[in-house]
Write a protein that holds these residues in place. Structure first.
Motif, PDB file in Angstrom:
ATOM      1  N   CYS A  26     -43.543 -44.635 100.020  1.00  0.00           N
ATOM      2  CA  CYS A  26     -44.974 -44.117  99.570  1.00  0.00           C
ATOM      3  C   CYS A  26     -44.668 -43.994  97.873  1.00  0.00           C
ATOM      4  O   CYS A  26     -43.391 -43.693  97.153  1.00  0.00           O
ATOM      5  N   ALA A  27     -45.664 -44.058  97.208  1.00  0.00           N
ATOM      6  CA  ALA A  27     -45.728 -44.267  95.912  1.00  0.00           C
ATOM      7  C   ALA A  27     -47.121 -43.639  95.229  1.00  0.00           C
ATOM      8  O   ALA A  27     -48.035 -43.753  96.001  1.00  0.00           O
ATOM      9  N   ARG A  28     -47.115 -42.923  94.165  1.00  0.00           N
ATOM     10  CA  ARG A  28     -48.199 -42.732  93.497  1.00  0.00           C
ATOM     11  C   ARG A  28     -48.738 -43.571  92.536  1.00  0.00           C
ATOM     12  O   ARG A  28     -48.000 -43.694  91.514  1.00  0.00           O
ATOM     13  N   VAL A  29     -49.843 -44.195  92.871  1.00  0.00           N
ATOM     14  CA  VAL A  29     -50.330 -45.407  91.662  1.00  0.00           C
ATOM     15  C   VAL A  29     -52.026 -44.807  91.406  1.00  0.00           C
ATOM     16  O   VAL A  29     -52.693 -44.822  92.254  1.00  0.00           O
ATOM     17  N   ALA A  30     -52.095 -44.642  89.937  1.00  0.00           N
ATOM     18  CA  ALA A  30     -53.312 -44.047  89.797  1.00  0.00           C
ATOM     19  C   ALA A  30     -53.969 -43.064  90.345  1.00  0.00           C
ATOM     20  O   ALA A  30     -55.268 -43.141  91.052  1.00  0.00           O
ATOM     21  N   GLN A  31     -53.212 -42.019  90.547  1.00  0.00           N
ATOM     22  CA  GLN A  31     -53.758 -40.969  91.396  1.00  0.00           C
ATOM     23  C   GLN A  31     -53.953 -40.923  93.012  1.00  0.00           C
ATOM     24  O   GLN A  31     -54.566 -40.318  93.567  1.00  0.00           O
ATOM     25  N   HIS A  33     -52.111 -41.968  96.738  1.00  0.00           N
ATOM     26  CA  HIS A  33     -50.895 -41.987  97.556  1.00  0.00           C
ATOM     27  C   HIS A  33     -51.053 -43.292  98.200  1.00  0.00           C
ATOM     28  O   HIS A  33     -51.998 -43.634  99.106  1.00  0.00           O
ATOM     29  N   VAL A  34     -50.078 -44.252  97.939  1.00  0.00           N
ATOM     30  CA  VAL A  34     -50.236 -45.652  98.422  1.00  0.00           C
ATOM     31  C   VAL A  34     -48.856 -45.836  99.309  1.00  0.00           C
ATOM     32  O   VAL A  34     -48.005 -45.408  98.938  1.00  0.00           O
ATOM     33  N   ALA A  35     -49.132 -46.470 100.464  1.00  0.00           N
ATOM     34  CA  ALA A  35     -47.947 -46.902 101.448  1.00  0.00           C
ATOM     35  C   ALA A  35     -47.707 -48.280 101.113  1.00  0.00           C
ATOM     36  O   ALA A  35     -48.596 -49.051 101.267  1.00  0.00           O
ATOM     37  N   ILE A  36     -46.647 -48.654 100.729  1.00  0.00           N
ATOM     38  CA  ILE A  36     -46.291 -49.907 100.213  1.00  0.00           C
ATOM     39  C   ILE A  36     -45.460 -50.474 101.493  1.00  0.00           C
ATOM     40  O   ILE A  36     -44.219 -50.009 101.914  1.00  0.00           O
ATOM     41  N   PHE A  44     -45.537 -58.460 101.405  1.00  0.00           N
ATOM     42  CA  PHE A  44     -45.704 -56.928 100.902  1.00  0.00           C
ATOM     43  C   PHE A  44     -47.228 -56.827 101.145  1.00  0.00           C
ATOM     44  O   PHE A  44     -47.892 -57.594 100.550  1.00  0.00           O
ATOM     45  N   PHE A  45     -47.528 -55.562 101.531  1.00  0.00           N
ATOM     46  CA  PHE A  45     -48.671 -54.981 101.591  1.00  0.00           C
ATOM     47  C   PHE A  45     -48.927 -53.682 101.104  1.00  0.00           C
ATOM     48  O   PHE A  45     -47.812 -52.731 101.125  1.00  0.00           O
ATOM     49  N   ALA A  46     -49.950 -53.072 100.910  1.00  0.00           N
ATOM     50  CA  ALA A  46     -50.223 -51.982 100.561  1.00  0.00           C
ATOM     51  C   ALA A  46     -51.791 -51.103 100.965  1.00  0.00           C
ATOM     52  O   ALA A  46     -52.365 -51.861 100.830  1.00  0.00           O
ATOM     53  N   SER A  57     -50.192 -37.200 104.313  1.00  0.00           N
ATOM     54  CA  SER A  57     -49.683 -38.323 103.710  1.00  0.00           C
ATOM     55  C   SER A  57     -48.521 -39.058 104.455  1.00  0.00           C
ATOM     56  O   SER A  57     -47.506 -38.570 104.112  1.00  0.00           O
ATOM     57  N   VAL A  58     -48.961 -39.708 105.571  1.00  0.00           N
ATOM     58  CA  VAL A  58     -47.860 -40.278 106.193  1.00  0.00           C
ATOM     59  C   VAL A  58     -47.819 -41.628 106.925  1.00  0.00           C
ATOM     60  O   VAL A  58     -46.833 -42.064 107.429  1.00  0.00           O
ATOM     61  N   ASN A  59     -48.745 -42.399 106.485  1.00  0.00           N
ATOM     62  CA  ASN A  59     -48.765 -43.718 106.776  1.00  0.00           C
ATOM     63  C   ASN A  59     -47.583 -44.530 106.559  1.00  0.00           C
ATOM     64  O   ASN A  59     -47.187 -45.604 107.297  1.00  0.00           O
ATOM     65  N   SER A  60     -46.915 -44.406 105.427  1.00  0.00           N
ATOM     66  CA  SER A  60     -45.577 -45.153 105.056  1.00  0.00           C
ATOM     67  C   SER A  60     -44.432 -44.865 106.069  1.00  0.00           C
ATOM     68  O   SER A  60     -43.551 -45.764 105.978  1.00  0.00           O
ATOM     69  N   ARG A  61     -44.596 -43.859 106.841  1.00  0.00           N
ATOM     70  CA  ARG A  61     -43.718 -43.678 107.676  1.00  0.00           C
ATOM     71  C   ARG A  61     -43.936 -44.198 109.286  1.00  0.00           C
ATOM     72  O   ARG A  61     -43.307 -44.018 110.173  1.00  0.00           O
ATOM     73  N   GLY A  62     -45.107 -44.842 109.422  1.00  0.00           N
ATOM     74  CA  GLY A  62     -45.583 -45.689 110.623  1.00  0.00           C
ATOM     75  C   GLY A  62     -44.730 -46.848 110.984  1.00  0.00           C
ATOM     76  O   GLY A  62     -43.914 -47.350 110.210  1.00  0.00           O
ATOM     77  N   LEU A  63     -44.886 -47.251 112.178  1.00  0.00           N
ATOM     78  CA  LEU A  63     -44.125 -48.414 112.901  1.00  0.00           C
ATOM     79  C   LEU A  63     -44.974 -49.828 112.379  1.00  0.00           C
ATOM     80  O   LEU A  63     -46.009 -49.902 112.669  1.00  0.00           O
ATOM     81  N   VAL A  64     -44.430 -50.635 111.997  1.00  0.00           N
ATOM     82  CA  VAL A  64     -44.819 -52.125 111.493  1.00  0.00           C
ATOM     83  C   VAL A  64     -44.748 -52.838 112.699  1.00  0.00           C
ATOM     84  O   VAL A  64     -43.468 -52.986 113.318  1.00  0.00           O
TER      85      VAL A  64
END
Length: 114
Positions: A26-31, A33-36, A44-46, A57-64
């Motif tokens: 997870c990162a903060r990009v221009a205000q 919360h983005v999951a990369i 790579f996807f976001a 704010s949890v999608n970055s911890r999901g299963l791919v």
């Protein structure tokens, strides 16, 4: 109308090595919360990191993984599957999230947000 990627404001969020294959960060990009996500070694996807149903704010911890021909992440809370290419929620389209352009600049993973 889409914006050409050369006119977007890009933010370096981490290095390629910071994201293990088939996981997200997870990162903060221009205000935002983005999951990369790094899928395999070189894709790579976001998408929005905020799960629209829970507002957590949890999608970055999901299963791919894959569903049919779609590369998805399963939200860790409600298990909705989000298409990593466009943010579409496969089970409930009203919960779709925004997808963000991603590019590599050397070993830096860069994300553009509106």
């Amino acid at each position: 109308m889409s914006t050409p990627t050369d006119t977007l404001n890009w933010t370096a969020v981490c290095t390629v090595a910071d994201i293990l294959p088939n996981t997200g960060v997870c990162a903060r990009v221009a205000q935002h919360h983005v999951a990369i996500f790094r899928v395999g070694d070189a894709q790579f996807f976001a998408i929005d990191n905020v799960d629209p149903k829970s507002q957590a704010s949890v999608n970055s911890r999901g299963l791919v993984g894959n569903l049919a021909d779609r590369t998805v992440v399963a939200s860790p809370l409600y298990k909705h599957h989000f298409d990593l290419r466009n943010g579409e929620c496969l089970e409930a389209p009203e919960y779709s999230v925004r997808a963000y352009p991603v590019r590599l600049d050397g070993d830096q993973v860069c994300v553009a947000a509106p």
